[in-house]
Design a protein around this motif. Structure first.
Motif, PDB file in Angstrom:
ATOM      1  N   GLN A  84       2.306  -5.254  -6.299  1.00 57.75           N
ATOM      2  CA  GLN A  84       2.334  -6.673  -5.829  1.00 57.75           C
ATOM      3  C   GLN A  84       2.821  -7.540  -6.695  1.00 57.75           C
ATOM      4  O   GLN A  84       3.884  -8.516  -6.483  1.00 57.75           O
ATOM      5  N   ARG A  85       2.739  -7.475  -8.127  1.00 55.26           N
ATOM      6  CA  ARG A  85       3.136  -8.363  -9.069  1.00 55.26           C
ATOM      7  C   ARG A  85       4.832  -7.903  -9.269  1.00 55.26           C
ATOM      8  O   ARG A  85       5.466  -8.877  -9.316  1.00 55.26           O
ATOM      9  N   ALA A  86       5.304  -6.662  -8.952  1.00 53.04           N
ATOM     10  CA  ALA A  86       6.783  -6.322  -8.959  1.00 53.04           C
ATOM     11  C   ALA A  86       7.223  -6.927  -7.825  1.00 53.04           C
ATOM     12  O   ALA A  86       8.464  -7.487  -7.981  1.00 53.04           O
ATOM     13  N   LEU A  87       6.713  -7.002  -6.641  1.00 57.77           N
ATOM     14  CA  LEU A  87       7.339  -7.354  -5.510  1.00 57.77           C
ATOM     15  C   LEU A  87       7.407  -9.048  -5.485  1.00 57.77           C
ATOM     16  O   LEU A  87       8.231  -9.649  -5.113  1.00 57.77           O
ATOM     17  N   THR A  88       6.362  -9.454  -6.309  1.00 60.81           N
ATOM     18  CA  THR A  88       6.451 -10.959  -6.381  1.00 60.81           C
ATOM     19  C   THR A  88       7.432 -11.663  -7.163  1.00 60.81           C
ATOM     20  O   THR A  88       8.286 -12.573  -7.072  1.00 60.81           O
ATOM     21  N   GLU A  89       8.003 -10.597  -8.241  1.00 60.58           N
ATOM     22  CA  GLU A  89       8.946 -10.926  -9.181  1.00 60.58           C
ATOM     23  C   GLU A  89      10.382 -10.569  -8.512  1.00 60.58           C
ATOM     24  O   GLU A  89      11.288 -11.654  -8.606  1.00 60.58           O
ATOM     25  N   LEU A  90      10.549  -9.796  -7.354  1.00 62.39           N
ATOM     26  CA  LEU A  90      11.697  -9.855  -6.495  1.00 62.39           C
ATOM     27  C   LEU A  90      11.528 -10.782  -5.567  1.00 62.39           C
ATOM     28  O   LEU A  90      13.045 -11.543  -5.441  1.00 62.39           O
ATOM     29  N   ASP A  91      10.659 -11.423  -5.138  1.00 63.83           N
ATOM     30  CA  ASP A  91      10.556 -12.746  -4.535  1.00 63.83           C
ATOM     31  C   ASP A  91      10.987 -13.724  -5.264  1.00 63.83           C
ATOM     32  O   ASP A  91      11.917 -14.717  -4.615  1.00 63.83           O
ATOM     33  N   ARG A  92      10.664 -14.067  -6.428  1.00 66.28           N
ATOM     34  CA  ARG A  92      11.097 -15.304  -7.282  1.00 66.28           C
ATOM     35  C   ARG A  92      12.511 -15.062  -7.645  1.00 66.28           C
ATOM     36  O   ARG A  92      13.063 -16.114  -7.645  1.00 66.28           O
ATOM     37  N   THR A  93      13.288 -13.841  -7.604  1.00 67.50           N
ATOM     38  CA  THR A  93      14.626 -13.854  -7.907  1.00 67.50           C
ATOM     39  C   THR A  93      15.312 -13.927  -6.755  1.00 67.50           C
ATOM     40  O   THR A  93      16.599 -13.927  -6.883  1.00 67.50           O
ATOM     41  N   GLY A  94      14.563 -13.961  -5.643  1.00 73.84           N
ATOM     42  CA  GLY A  94      15.398 -14.240  -4.433  1.00 73.84           C
ATOM     43  C   GLY A  94      16.064 -12.719  -3.831  1.00 73.84           C
ATOM     44  O   GLY A  94      16.695 -12.582  -2.713  1.00 73.84           O
ATOM     45  N   LEU A  95      15.812 -11.658  -4.267  1.00 71.67           N
ATOM     46  CA  LEU A  95      16.072 -10.360  -3.825  1.00 71.67           C
ATOM     47  C   LEU A  95      15.251 -10.054  -2.745  1.00 71.67           C
ATOM     48  O   LEU A  95      15.532  -9.218  -1.621  1.00 71.67           O
ATOM     49  N   THR A  96      14.019 -10.544  -2.442  1.00 69.42           N
ATOM     50  CA  THR A  96      13.104 -10.347  -1.274  1.00 69.42           C
ATOM     51  C   THR A  96      12.456 -11.392  -0.912  1.00 69.42           C
ATOM     52  O   THR A  96      12.486 -12.444  -1.681  1.00 69.42           O
ATOM     53  N   GLY A  97      12.092 -11.448   0.194  1.00 74.12           N
ATOM     54  CA  GLY A  97      11.111 -12.559   0.833  1.00 74.12           C
ATOM     55  C   GLY A  97      10.232 -12.066   1.565  1.00 74.12           C
ATOM     56  O   GLY A  97      10.589 -11.084   2.673  1.00 74.12           O
ATOM     57  N   ALA A  98       8.987 -12.628   1.742  1.00 77.97           N
ATOM     58  CA  ALA A  98       7.820 -12.240   2.644  1.00 77.97           C
ATOM     59  C   ALA A  98       7.829 -13.155   3.737  1.00 77.97           C
ATOM     60  O   ALA A  98       8.126 -14.469   3.705  1.00 77.97           O
TER      61      ALA A  98
ATOM     62  N   ARG B  96       1.016  -1.282  -0.060  1.00 80.07           N
ATOM     63  CA  ARG B  96       0.039   0.190  -0.164  1.00 80.07           C
ATOM     64  C   ARG B  96       0.857   1.241  -0.037  1.00 80.07           C
ATOM     65  O   ARG B  96       0.492   2.123  -0.689  1.00 80.07           O
ATOM     66  N   GLU B  97       1.733   1.401   0.770  1.00 80.98           N
ATOM     67  CA  GLU B  97       2.751   2.477   0.951  1.00 80.98           C
ATOM     68  C   GLU B  97       3.339   2.819  -0.521  1.00 80.98           C
ATOM     69  O   GLU B  97       3.784   3.911  -1.000  1.00 80.98           O
ATOM     70  N   LEU B  98       3.839   1.568  -1.139  1.00 82.73           N
ATOM     71  CA  LEU B  98       4.761   1.753  -2.233  1.00 82.73           C
ATOM     72  C   LEU B  98       3.879   2.172  -3.244  1.00 82.73           C
ATOM     73  O   LEU B  98       4.224   2.837  -4.276  1.00 82.73           O
ATOM     74  N   ALA B  99       2.675   1.839  -3.201  1.00 80.17           N
ATOM     75  CA  ALA B  99       1.598   2.201  -4.412  1.00 80.17           C
ATOM     76  C   ALA B  99       1.407   3.547  -4.307  1.00 80.17           C
ATOM     77  O   ALA B  99       1.096   4.334  -5.128  1.00 80.17           O
TER      78      ALA B  99
END
Length: 131
Positions: free
Chosen positions: A50-64, A36-39
């Motif tokens: 959310q779609r962008a963050l999901t991609e970052l999760d997929r590449t291992g740069l971020t994790g939830a 929400r903040e980023l949006a």
């Protein structure tokens, strides 16, 4: 962030968020702002973020983490690999531009060294120097 109409917004967000990570704006291991903040900051739909963050999760740069939010990876090798990827792209663009105007490697190296000093006030490392 200035969005470019020629590329999907979520991909532009991925690029922006990757840059934030490799430059330390989002430090290794740090909690990143909510969807929400980023949006709100980006002026886009939360689903796009959310779609962008999901991609970052997929590449291992971020994790939830279930109840704690999303975090930048603590794996410095992953961040270093992305930094190198971004630098390689910039370097390839630089080389293409200089060869297009007729510069050779010696001229390009001299120009890079000169501009490095002018732009950063930090001299480049001397490869011939020993410690």
């Amino acid at each position: 962030m200035d969005l470019d109409g020629s590329r999907p917004i979520w991909l532009q967000l991925v690029d922006d968020f990757r840059l934030r990570i490799v430059t330390g704006a989002w430090p290794i291991g740090a909690r990143i702002p909510s969807v929400r903040e980023l949006a709100m900051q980006s002026g886009v739909n939360p689903n796009t973020v959310q779609r962008a963050l999901t991609e970052l999760d997929r590449t291992g740069l971020t994790g939830a983490e279930r109840t704690a939010g999303r975090f930048v990876t603590a794996d410095t090798a992953v961040v270093d690999a992305v930094r190198r990827e971004l630098a390689t792209g910039a370097t390839d663009t630089f080389i293409a531009a200089l060869t297009a105007v007729g510069m050779d490697l010696t001229q390009a190296t001299a120009l890079l060294q000169e501009r490095w000093i002018d732009c950063t006030s930090v001299p480049p490392a001397d490869k011939g120097e020993t410690s």
